[in-house]
Write a protein that holds these residues in place. Sequence first.
Motif, short mmCIF file in Angstrom:
data_model
loop_
_atom_site.label_atom_id
_atom_site.label_comp_id
_atom_site.label_asym_id
_atom_site.label_seq_id
_atom_site.Cartn_x
_atom_site.Cartn_y
_atom_site.Cartn_z
N GLY A 191 41.73 28.90 47.78
CA GLY A 191 42.16 27.93 46.79
C GLY A 191 41.64 28.19 45.40
N ASP A 192 40.73 29.17 45.26
CA ASP A 192 40.18 29.49 43.95
C ASP A 192 41.27 30.09 43.06
OD1 ASP A 192 38.41 29.72 41.91
OD2 ASP A 192 37.22 31.34 42.79
N ARG A 193 41.32 29.66 41.82
CA ARG A 193 42.34 30.15 40.90
C ARG A 193 41.98 31.54 40.38
NH1 ARG A 193 45.93 26.45 38.38
NH2 ARG A 193 45.85 24.41 39.35
N ILE A 194 43.03 32.29 40.08
CA ILE A 194 42.86 33.67 39.59
C ILE A 194 43.60 33.82 38.27
CG2 ILE A 194 43.38 36.09 40.06
CD1 ILE A 194 42.95 35.54 42.96
N TYR A 195 42.95 34.48 37.31
CA TYR A 195 43.54 34.73 36.00
C TYR A 195 43.45 36.21 35.69
CZ TYR A 195 43.01 29.66 35.49
OH TYR A 195 43.07 28.31 35.68
N SER A 196 44.29 36.64 34.76
CA SER A 196 44.18 38.04 34.32
C SER A 196 42.88 38.21 33.54
CB SER A 196 45.38 38.40 33.44
OG SER A 196 45.46 37.55 32.32
N SER A 197 42.19 39.34 33.79
CA SER A 197 40.89 39.57 33.16
C SER A 197 40.99 40.25 31.81
CB SER A 197 40.01 40.41 34.09
OG SER A 197 40.59 41.69 34.27
N GLY A 198 42.11 40.90 31.55
CA GLY A 198 42.26 41.64 30.31
C GLY A 198 41.68 43.03 30.33
N ASP A 199 41.09 43.45 31.45
CA ASP A 199 40.51 44.79 31.54
C ASP A 199 41.62 45.84 31.40
OD1 ASP A 199 38.13 43.55 31.99
OD2 ASP A 199 38.13 43.84 34.17
N GLY A 200 41.32 46.86 30.62
CA GLY A 200 42.27 47.94 30.41
C GLY A 200 43.36 47.61 29.41
N ASP A 201 43.36 46.39 28.89
CA ASP A 201 44.36 45.96 27.91
C ASP A 201 45.79 46.08 28.43
OD1 ASP A 201 42.51 45.23 26.00
OD2 ASP A 201 42.46 47.23 25.08
N VAL A 202 45.95 46.07 29.75
CA VAL A 202 47.31 46.09 30.31
C VAL A 202 47.94 44.72 30.22
CG1 VAL A 202 48.67 46.57 32.38
CG2 VAL A 202 46.67 47.96 31.85
N PHE A 203 47.15 43.68 30.51
CA PHE A 203 47.60 42.30 30.39
C PHE A 203 46.62 41.54 29.51
CE2 PHE A 203 49.37 43.64 34.46
CZ PHE A 203 50.69 43.19 34.36
N PRO A 204 47.09 40.58 28.72
CA PRO A 204 46.17 39.73 27.96
C PRO A 204 45.28 38.93 28.92
CG PRO A 204 48.42 39.50 27.15
CD PRO A 204 48.51 40.28 28.42
N ALA A 205 44.08 38.64 28.49
CA ALA A 205 43.15 37.89 29.33
C ALA A 205 43.54 36.42 29.38
CB ALA A 205 41.73 38.03 28.80
N GLY A 206 43.26 35.80 30.52
CA GLY A 206 43.44 34.36 30.66
C GLY A 206 44.80 33.91 31.13
N LEU A 207 45.68 34.82 31.52
CA LEU A 207 47.00 34.41 32.02
C LEU A 207 46.87 33.94 33.46
CD1 LEU A 207 49.22 37.32 30.65
CD2 LEU A 207 48.74 35.11 29.60
N PRO A 208 47.39 32.77 33.81
CA PRO A 208 47.31 32.30 35.20
C PRO A 208 48.13 33.19 36.12
CG PRO A 208 48.70 30.84 33.89
CD PRO A 208 48.07 31.80 32.94
N VAL A 209 47.52 33.57 37.24
CA VAL A 209 48.18 34.49 38.18
C VAL A 209 48.49 33.81 39.51
CG1 VAL A 209 47.94 36.65 39.46
CG2 VAL A 209 47.08 36.48 37.12
N GLY A 210 47.48 33.18 40.13
CA GLY A 210 47.71 32.56 41.43
C GLY A 210 46.43 31.98 41.99
N VAL A 211 46.41 31.78 43.30
CA VAL A 211 45.24 31.25 43.99
C VAL A 211 44.96 32.10 45.21
CG1 VAL A 211 45.61 28.87 43.21
CG2 VAL A 211 46.65 29.64 45.35
N VAL A 212 43.71 32.06 45.66
CA VAL A 212 43.32 32.78 46.88
C VAL A 212 43.94 32.06 48.07
CG1 VAL A 212 41.40 33.53 48.31
CG2 VAL A 212 41.19 33.56 45.82
N LEU A 213 44.78 32.78 48.80
CA LEU A 213 45.50 32.18 49.92
C LEU A 213 44.71 32.27 51.23
CD1 LEU A 213 48.15 30.89 50.98
CD2 LEU A 213 49.00 33.20 51.33
N ALA A 214 44.14 33.44 51.49
CA ALA A 214 43.39 33.64 52.74
C ALA A 214 42.33 34.70 52.51
CB ALA A 214 44.33 34.05 53.88
N VAL A 215 41.23 34.58 53.25
CA VAL A 215 40.12 35.53 53.15
C VAL A 215 39.80 36.04 54.54
CG1 VAL A 215 37.72 35.86 52.47
CG2 VAL A 215 39.18 34.32 51.14
N ASN A 216 39.74 37.37 54.67
CA ASN A 216 39.41 38.01 55.94
C ASN A 216 38.36 39.08 55.68
OD1 ASN A 216 39.31 38.93 58.56
ND2 ASN A 216 41.30 39.96 58.49
N GLY A 217 37.09 38.69 55.76
CA GLY A 217 36.01 39.63 55.47
C GLY A 217 35.99 39.97 54.00
#
Length: 287
Positions: free
Chosen positions: A226-252
């Motif tokens: 459920g944690d939200r995920i945003y673009s980090s801006g690393d590599g200047d491929v995407f601007p930082a801070g763009l909303p991307v999604g949420v963590v759906l499932a974790v397996n290890g």
Amino acid sequence: MDYRAYNFIRAARPFHKLLQRFMFLGLVLVCFFIMLVGKLDAVLVDKLRSNVVGALIPIIDVMSHPIASVTEVINDLASLPGIRETNIKLERENLYLRQWYLTARKLQAENNQLHALLSSVSNTNRSYITARVVASFSGPFKNSLIVNTGLGQGVKSGQAVLSQQGLIGRVVQVAENTSRVLPITDIKSRVPVVLETNRLRAIMVGNNSSSPNLAYIPQGSQLIVGDRIYSSGDGDVFPAGLPVGVVLAVNGDEASIQPFEKFNSVQFVRIVKLQQPIFIRSGPKVE
């Protein structure tokens, strides 16, 4: 006077019994007659029905107003308990939001002070190009969107593409008036991201499904569903801070992501205009 009324009622009693006896038969005969006339002259019956309905509508309308008023009053009285509960709930939510509003203003002030101390340059002033999706391609090996803006509208390869909910992809091919968008769920897509809670950085990798994977996660990291995920801006491929999604499932050490938006259900998008966009190598232009 009473004696005369009694005699009248007594004399009319046999006729009343006779009327009750033959009323059902009379109604059957009337119905049969109406059906017969309807078969012989349907136009006449339709015209008669229209005239009768037209004559009765004003009467029904006048009679319905008191009934509607009484019904409305009854419904209002029945909804009073629900209105009170809703009012109490809204008051609680308003108090909760006001507390968050005060907290947000305090954090905003602290953030501005820190920016001033660090002499940092704000990178939040962005402009957008609005485009309409004219085609969508979804398959096991390739996914893409075609939008109706291109070089003539200032679109360049490498620019991020947003929907109303969040990031959906990036421009990979540009023609004069059209552009092709690679969704973040495509197998060729790589998006540097950061988690909202613990600020962990990772790479979201597309897998041609609705749930991309999270790769290059630091060992021992604690991921929260459920944690939200945003673009980090690393590599200047995407601007930082763009909303991307949420963590759906974790397996290890592996995790799957649920994007905020499904690319094949989008009708309009916003293309982020960059002053110095990263040009990504791509194939021939879209015609």
